[in-house]
Design a protein around this motif. Structure first.
Motif, PDB file in Angstrom:
ATOM      1  N   ALA A 144       0.846  -1.190   0.000  1.00 12.96           N
ATOM      2  CA  ALA A 144       0.000   0.000   0.000  1.00 12.96           C
ATOM      3  C   ALA A 144       0.887   1.247   0.000  1.00 12.96           C
ATOM      4  CB  ALA A 144      -0.901  -0.003   1.217  1.00 12.96           C
ATOM      5  N   TYR A 145       0.554   2.169  -0.855  1.00 14.40           N
ATOM      6  CA  TYR A 145       1.302   3.417  -0.940  1.00 14.40           C
ATOM      7  C   TYR A 145       0.594   4.501  -0.142  1.00 14.40           C
ATOM      8  CZ  TYR A 145       4.207   1.484  -4.641  1.00 14.40           C
ATOM      9  OH  TYR A 145       5.094   0.732  -5.347  1.00 14.40           O
ATOM     10  N   ARG A 146       1.375   5.450   0.338  1.00 11.73           N
ATOM     11  CA  ARG A 146       0.822   6.600   1.041  1.00 11.73           C
ATOM     12  C   ARG A 146       1.010   7.807   0.133  1.00 11.73           C
ATOM     13  NH1 ARG A 146       2.896   6.735   6.989  1.00 11.73           N
ATOM     14  NH2 ARG A 146       1.296   8.339   6.995  1.00 11.73           N
ATOM     15  N   TYR A 166      -5.647   3.296  -9.685  1.00  6.26           N
ATOM     16  CA  TYR A 166      -4.613   3.000  -8.688  1.00  6.26           C
ATOM     17  C   TYR A 166      -3.442   2.258  -9.326  1.00  6.26           C
ATOM     18  CZ  TYR A 166      -2.484   1.537  -4.289  1.00  6.26           C
ATOM     19  OH  TYR A 166      -1.612   1.343  -3.249  1.00  6.26           O
TER      20      TYR A 166
END
Length: 128
Positions: free
Chosen positions: A2-4, A121
Motif C-alpha cells: 500500500a502506498y501513502r 490506482y
C-alpha cells in the motif's frame, strides 16, 4: 504494497465536469494530498507550470488543447518545470494506433474509460 499518497501533488485535466469530479474523488479516496484541476489543456499547462505537480492525469479529447498536445507541451516547452513528469492519459479509445500515438507523444500510461478506482490506482503505482 500500500502506498501513502499524502505528499503527492496531482493535476487532473478533463473537460467533462462529472468525469473530472469522479477522478478527483477517487484520488481523494486514495489520500492524495494536493489535487489541482483544469478544464482544458491550455488551462492545464498554465496550472502545470505554476504548481509543478508530481503527476498529470489528462483526458485525450478536449478543446481547444487536447491531452496529446498538453503532453507534448509538458515534454518540449521551455517553460515546463519538469519535462519528465509522469502523464497518465485517459481516453475512451484503445485502438493500437492511438496507444502508439500517445506513447510517441510522451504519455507514460494509458487509462481506458470507463475505468474504476482499481484501474486508476494501478496506473498511479505503475508510474511510481
Amino acid at each position: 504494497m500500500a502506498y501513502r499518497f499524502e505528499t503527492l501533488k496531482v493535476l487532473v485535466v478533463e473537460d467533462n465536469q462529472p468525469m473530472l469530479e469522479l477522478a478527483k474523488s477517487i484520488l481523494q479516496t486514495f489520500g492524495v494530498g494536493t489535487i489541482y484541476t483544469a478544464m482544458d489543456g491550455e488551462q492545464g499547462f498554465t496550472l502545470y507550470c505554476q504548481s509543478n505537480p508530481d503527476m498529470v492525469i489528462a483526458d485525450w479529447m478536449m478543446q481547444p488543447c487536447d491531452g496529446i498536445s498538453l503532453t507534448r507541451r509538458i515534454r518540449n516547452d521551455r517553460r515546463s518545470p519538469n519535462p519528465y513528469v509522469p502523464v497518465i492519459l485517459m481516453t475512451g479509445f484503445s485502438e493500437k494506433r492511438r496507444v502508439i500515438a500517445a506513447r510517441d507523444a510522451g504519455v507514460t500510461e494509458f487509462l481506458v474509460k470507463p475505468f474504476n478506482a482499481r484501474d486508476l490506482y494501478r496506473r498511479i503505482v505503475q508510474v511510481i
